[in-house]
Design a protein around this motif. Structure first.
Motif, PDB file in Angstrom:
ATOM      1  N   GLN A  63       0.838  -1.203   0.000  1.00 59.16           N
ATOM      2  CA  GLN A  63       0.000   0.000   0.000  1.00 59.16           C
ATOM      3  C   GLN A  63       0.875   1.256   0.000  1.00 59.16           C
ATOM      4  O   GLN A  63       0.613   2.201  -0.751  1.00 59.16           O
ATOM      5  CB  GLN A  63      -0.917   0.005   1.219  1.00 59.16           C
ATOM      6  N   HIS A  64       1.917   1.254   0.844  1.00 58.87           N
ATOM      7  CA  HIS A  64       2.776   2.428   0.929  1.00 58.87           C
ATOM      8  C   HIS A  64       3.602   2.637  -0.340  1.00 58.87           C
ATOM      9  O   HIS A  64       3.737   3.765  -0.826  1.00 58.87           O
ATOM     10  CB  HIS A  64       3.706   2.316   2.142  1.00 58.87           C
ATOM     11  N   LEU A  65       4.147   1.569  -0.881  1.00 60.36           N
ATOM     12  CA  LEU A  65       5.049   1.694  -2.027  1.00 60.36           C
ATOM     13  C   LEU A  65       4.321   1.857  -3.350  1.00 60.36           C
ATOM     14  O   LEU A  65       4.850   2.479  -4.276  1.00 60.36           O
ATOM     15  CB  LEU A  65       5.977   0.480  -2.089  1.00 60.36           C
ATOM     16  N   GLN A  66       3.108   1.318  -3.447  1.00 60.10           N
ATOM     17  CA  GLN A  66       2.417   1.316  -4.734  1.00 60.10           C
ATOM     18  C   GLN A  66       1.225   2.268  -4.809  1.00 60.10           C
ATOM     19  O   GLN A  66       0.891   2.756  -5.887  1.00 60.10           O
ATOM     20  CB  GLN A  66       1.951  -0.106  -5.051  1.00 60.10           C
ATOM     21  N   GLN A  67       0.586   2.534  -3.669  1.00 54.73           N
ATOM     22  CA  GLN A  67      -0.613   3.366  -3.691  1.00 54.73           C
ATOM     23  C   GLN A  67      -0.365   4.752  -3.079  1.00 54.73           C
ATOM     24  O   GLN A  67      -0.722   5.772  -3.676  1.00 54.73           O
ATOM     25  CB  GLN A  67      -1.748   2.664  -2.958  1.00 54.73           C
ATOM     26  N   ILE A  68       0.244   4.781  -1.896  1.00 56.92           N
ATOM     27  CA  ILE A  68       0.470   6.062  -1.226  1.00 56.92           C
ATOM     28  C   ILE A  68       1.588   6.840  -1.903  1.00 56.92           C
ATOM     29  O   ILE A  68       1.486   8.061  -2.095  1.00 56.92           O
ATOM     30  CB  ILE A  68       0.788   5.831   0.270  1.00 56.92           C
ATOM     31  N   ASN A  69       2.666   6.141  -2.296  1.00 55.23           N
ATOM     32  CA  ASN A  69       3.795   6.796  -2.950  1.00 55.23           C
ATOM     33  C   ASN A  69       3.347   7.507  -4.227  1.00 55.23           C
ATOM     34  O   ASN A  69       2.770   6.905  -5.125  1.00 55.23           O
ATOM     35  CB  ASN A  69       4.875   5.762  -3.284  1.00 55.23           C
ATOM     36  N   GLY A  70       3.597   8.800  -4.282  1.00 52.84           N
ATOM     37  CA  GLY A  70       3.182   9.595  -5.431  1.00 52.84           C
ATOM     38  C   GLY A  70       1.802  10.204  -5.295  1.00 52.84           C
ATOM     39  O   GLY A  70       1.414  11.071  -6.086  1.00 52.84           O
ATOM     40  N   ASN A  71       1.071   9.770  -4.276  1.00 56.38           N
ATOM     41  CA  ASN A  71      -0.280  10.290  -4.053  1.00 56.38           C
ATOM     42  C   ASN A  71      -0.448  10.881  -2.655  1.00 56.38           C
ATOM     43  O   ASN A  71      -1.573  11.046  -2.178  1.00 56.38           O
ATOM     44  CB  ASN A  71      -1.310   9.179  -4.262  1.00 56.38           C
ATOM     45  N   GLN A  72       0.664  11.178  -2.003  1.00 57.49           N
ATOM     46  CA  GLN A  72       0.582  11.740  -0.659  1.00 57.49           C
ATOM     47  C   GLN A  72      -0.193  13.057  -0.690  1.00 57.49           C
ATOM     48  O   GLN A  72      -0.071  13.846  -1.632  1.00 57.49           O
ATOM     49  CB  GLN A  72       1.993  11.981  -0.103  1.00 57.49           C
ATOM     50  N   PRO A  73      -0.978  13.342   0.354  1.00 57.46           N
ATOM     51  CA  PRO A  73      -1.877  14.495   0.315  1.00 57.46           C
ATOM     52  C   PRO A  73      -1.237  15.842   0.623  1.00 57.46           C
ATOM     53  O   PRO A  73      -1.871  16.876   0.423  1.00 57.46           O
ATOM     54  CB  PRO A  73      -2.916  14.156   1.389  1.00 57.46           C
ATOM     55  N   ASN A  74       0.011  15.839   1.123  1.00 59.14           N
ATOM     56  CA  ASN A  74       0.595  17.103   1.563  1.00 59.14           C
ATOM     57  C   ASN A  74       1.686  17.608   0.618  1.00 59.14           C
ATOM     58  O   ASN A  74       2.488  16.831   0.082  1.00 59.14           O
ATOM     59  CB  ASN A  74       1.174  16.942   2.976  1.00 59.14           C
ATOM     60  N   ASP A  75       1.715  18.935   0.463  1.00 65.34           N
ATOM     61  CA  ASP A  75       2.629  19.619  -0.446  1.00 65.34           C
ATOM     62  C   ASP A  75       3.911  20.006   0.286  1.00 65.34           C
ATOM     63  O   ASP A  75       3.867  20.797   1.236  1.00 65.34           O
ATOM     64  CB  ASP A  75       1.926  20.880  -0.974  1.00 65.34           C
ATOM     65  N   PRO A  76       5.081  19.486  -0.127  1.00 61.60           N
ATOM     66  CA  PRO A  76       6.330  19.818   0.565  1.00 61.60           C
ATOM     67  C   PRO A  76       6.673  21.309   0.506  1.00 61.60           C
ATOM     68  O   PRO A  76       7.301  21.827   1.436  1.00 61.60           O
ATOM     69  CB  PRO A  76       7.385  18.975  -0.169  1.00 61.60           C
ATOM     70  N   GLN A  77       6.253  22.004  -0.547  1.00 61.86           N
ATOM     71  CA  GLN A  77       6.509  23.439  -0.627  1.00 61.86           C
ATOM     72  C   GLN A  77       5.787  24.170   0.504  1.00 61.86           C
ATOM     73  O   GLN A  77       6.356  25.043   1.168  1.00 61.86           O
ATOM     74  CB  GLN A  77       6.048  23.988  -1.981  1.00 61.86           C
TER      75      GLN A  77
END
Length: 278
Positions: A212-226
């Motif tokens: 789930q973390h490597l395939q689904q969450i990765n790239g779809n995280q809800p927070n903007d690092p900027q």
């Protein structure tokens, strides 16, 4: 332009650290950035008059000491320290080797302690400064299958940061423990995250959590690092910044769930808890 305070940021070649350093330079701050490779820093950030990229092995107290001295020699002081370097070690407690577990602690826990040990003398002597220790919401909530070791390193960061806050307060040095939620960085990418060398098929929930973390969450995280970087700078400018800071709606939600769970458990077992008194 901002007053040229000097920031010392670890783990700055990618992720939130890289975004923070770029924004600091845009805003006119002086920045010392460290990573395992100086080239990775210059490739990621470029060259600036106020920028000092340093190769540093965060697990070596001697190497950290040299980097801090180089920063002092260049800018004359350090005002704000950001302990951002770290990585996620995935794997259940049984399947991770002693070496894998200890390495995660060496970087996430003892690496930060090296930086604290080497920078606090300067902050203390100048009677000012701010230390940001970047933990994780996983340093408050540990109920993620396959993330027990990683979460435990962040629980450790939370614990020593609470102590550090009261230790440094008499010297006018602020301390902020940051609990980020999921930010859309390279943190869960193959070049950053580490998985168990010898996974066990029996741990179905762990494999599902890992996938789930490597395939689904990765790239779809809800927070903007900027936005996260801008927020850290904003916190650094406050007269009375928080000691505990949840960063992200997801972090806030998980924290609230943990608080409710503790309250419910405490009340449920209250009679037994209080039964130990003389």
């Amino acid at each position: 332009m901002k007053t040229k305070k000097v920031w010392f940021v670890t783990g700055a070649s990618k992720g939130l650290g890289k975004t923070l350093v770029k924004e600091l330079l845009v805003q006119g701050y002086c920045v010392v950035a460290t990573s395992r490779s100086e080239d990775s820093l210059t490739d990621a950030i470029g060259q600036h008059d106020n920028f000092l990229p340093l190769e540093m092995d965060i697990t070596s107290d001697e190497a950290v000491g040299k980097a801090v001295q180089t920063a002092i020699d260049r800018f004359g002081r350090i005002d704000i320290v950001v302990n951002n370097a770290g990585y996620s070690q995935i794997g259940t407690l049984e399947e991770l080797s002693d070496e894998e577990a200890r390495r995660n602690y060496e970087v996430n826990v003892f690496g930060s302690l090296n930086v604290i040990r080497r920078t606090t003398p300067y902050l203390r002597q100048q009677n000012s400064g701010h230390i940001f220790n970047i933990a994780s919401v996983g340093g408050l909530v540990g109920s993620f299958p396959a993330f027990g070791i990683y979460c435990s390193t962040k629980f450790a960061v939370a614990g020593f940061t609470e102590a550090l806050a009261v230790e440094m307060k008499p010297f006018g040095v602020h301390t902020t423990l940051v609990y980020p939620g999921y930010f859309r960085t390279e943190f869960l990418s193959s070049g950053s995250v580490k998985t168990a060398k010898n996974p066990l098929d029996a741990y179905v929930l762990a494999r599902e959590s890992e996938a789930q973390h490597l395939q689904q969450i990765n790239g779809n995280q809800p927070n903007d690092p900027q936005k996260g970087a801008e927020l850290l700078i904003q916190l650094s400018e406050l007269e009375n910044p928080p000691v505990h800071f949840l960063m992200g709606e997801d972090a806030y939600g998980m924290a609230q769930q943990k608080i409710r769970l503790l309250e419910e458990e405490a009340e449920k077992w209250k009679d037994l808890t209080l039964s130990t008194a003389f």
